[in-house]
Write an enzyme that holds these catalytic residues in place. Sequence first.
Site, PDB file in Angstrom:
ATOM      1  N   ASP A   1      -2.838  -9.168  11.364  1.00 12.38           N
ATOM      2  CA  ASP A   1      -3.894  -8.623  12.143  1.00 12.38           C
ATOM      3  C   ASP A   1      -4.786  -9.526  12.846  1.00 12.38           C
ATOM      4  O   ASP A   1      -5.663  -9.069  13.605  1.00 12.38           O
ATOM      5  CB  ASP A   1      -4.592  -7.387  11.613  1.00 12.38           C
ATOM      6  CG  ASP A   1      -4.011  -6.267  11.107  1.00 12.38           C
ATOM      7  OD1 ASP A   1      -2.687  -5.972  12.119  1.00 12.38           O
ATOM      8  OD2 ASP A   1      -4.081  -5.287  10.292  1.00 12.38           O
TER       9      ASP A   1
ATOM     10  N   GLY B  50      -1.505   3.449  13.732  1.00 18.89           N
ATOM     11  CA  GLY B  50       0.079   3.134  13.135  1.00 18.89           C
ATOM     12  C   GLY B  50      -0.047   3.700  11.555  1.00 18.89           C
ATOM     13  O   GLY B  50       0.943   4.506  11.160  1.00 18.89           O
TER      14      GLY B  50
HETATM   15  C1  S3P Z   1      -1.306  -2.104   7.606  1.00 17.19           C
HETATM   16  C2  S3P Z   1      -0.392  -2.730   7.765  1.00 17.19           C
HETATM   17  C3  S3P Z   1      -0.128  -3.697   8.857  1.00 17.19           C
HETATM   18  C4  S3P Z   1      -1.281  -3.873   9.630  1.00 17.19           C
HETATM   19  C5  S3P Z   1      -1.913  -2.632   9.887  1.00 17.19           C
HETATM   20  C6  S3P Z   1      -2.361  -2.009   8.723  1.00 17.19           C
HETATM   21  C7  S3P Z   1      -1.651  -1.069   6.402  1.00 17.19           C
HETATM   22  O1  S3P Z   1       0.781  -3.158   9.288  1.00 17.19           O
HETATM   23  O2  S3P Z   1      -0.915  -4.694  10.817  1.00 17.19           O
HETATM   24  O3  S3P Z   1      -3.176  -2.904  10.803  1.00 17.19           O
HETATM   25  O4  S3P Z   1      -2.781  -0.635   6.265  1.00 17.19           O
HETATM   26  O5  S3P Z   1      -0.568  -0.818   5.735  1.00 17.19           O
HETATM   27  P1  S3P Z   1       2.614  -3.306   9.334  1.00 17.19           P
HETATM   28  O6  S3P Z   1       2.877  -2.543   8.225  1.00 17.19           O
HETATM   29  O7  S3P Z   1       3.321  -2.728  10.457  1.00 17.19           O
HETATM   30  O8  S3P Z   1       2.703  -4.873   9.299  1.00 17.19           O
END
Ligand code: S3P
Length: 437
Positions: A320, A100
């Site tokens: 996380d 993501g």
């Molecule tokens: C992350 C932000 C978080 C986290 C992901 C890594 C990042 O997600 O859960 O594992 O590297 O910016 P969200 O921005 O959806 O909270």
Amino acid sequence: MSVALREDWVASPGGPLHGDIHAPGDKSVSHRAIMLAAVADGTSRIEGFLEGEDTLATAAIFERLGVRIETPESRTRVVHGVGLDGLQAAQHQLDCGNAGTGMRLLAGLLAGQPFDSVLVGDASLTRRPMRRVLDPLVRMGASIASHDGFPPLRIAGGQALRGIAYSSEIASAQVKSAVLLAGLQAQGETEVREPHPTRDYTERMLRAFGWPIDFSPGVAKLSGGHRLRATQVSVPADFSAAAFFLVAATLVPGSDIVLRRVGMNPRRTGLLRVLRAMGAHIDIEGLGEEGGEAVADLHVRHAPLRGIDVPVDAVPDMIDEFPALFIAAACASGTTTVRGAAELRVKESDRIATMSAGLRALGVVVDETPDGATIHGGPLRGGSIASQGDHRVAMAFAIAGQVCEDVVRIGDVANVATSFPGFDRLARAAGFGLRDA
Ligand code: S3P
């Protein structure tokens, strides 16, 4: 597209955990280091890079966009940056795999490029919501088509972006970062405000690469039209990877371990605060700084835990770590409540549902709510767990296996390699009972 392999683990009590543990490099920092180094002027060196599938996917994408990346040795990358205007159109779609972070940050970075790009991901990523980044990017002038708010993302090149002031409704470092990265190529000023401060790696790293940026907890502001200058990046060990050992050593009687050089950014260490409030015995030793980030050794000894109400304001700082926290809660005396954590439903799996179902399979009573759960501590019997291809769920139940009355079979663990390649080897070396099924 990457295909998740179905591999299973069998976890069972292995006795006390001992030794020094070097968790792999931070995933968030590794993604950002590759991205900024790729569009900087000059050659950057990244030490401590995470050799995980998520960050390897990001590096492979920049190679497809014309960036030369060398690997002189494992965990080191030398990136020959091409400048913000030097990327070339890729011939094929760009596969973000399970990541993501990769997809959302790339959407921001590629929105202002002169060429078209298509971002795709695996089955899990294809189910994750992208409107949260598409809405602000479109307001900036980007043209991105999606599958009703889900991947693939088809980014039309050649759009003139303009800076915006954006107040995000969700506390998300990925949203903030996507908007800031688009802001590099936008006319004028881009400002992001968030309802609760989130990890500030993008802001810190932009500054390290020489881009003028103002930021304080909850707000960041920059203007377009500058250049990024190559630099050296030292990636600390990932707190989220270390978290599995923090919980395991706390739960298994007789354990005494040290996690080395773990990143201690305060927007990441909420689990430490919560575990300590539950009674955990974790000492922070040798607190220092490496590459602009706080790092420390975490010395963990077994301690009995008691349930608590997890403070809602700690949730973004441990977003996380809930899979590991759910296991700690199941082993604590009394009940633990989690609220204000609806974001867990849109992670690599619906983590409230996957963790609750897994704990129930081990005989734990869990009451699910839309934004959290109440977990009733009690003995864990053995059982079979579906990890739903979620790396952190699989690792969490490997911990559960260390304190279960019978074996725990964990299905579909191949995606552990997205964030923590070699977890099983490291875990066994520390004393885990964990084998391939
Ligand atoms: C992350 C932000 C978080 C986290 C992901 C890594 C990042 O997600 O859960 O594992 O590297 O910016 P969200 O921005 O959806 O909270």
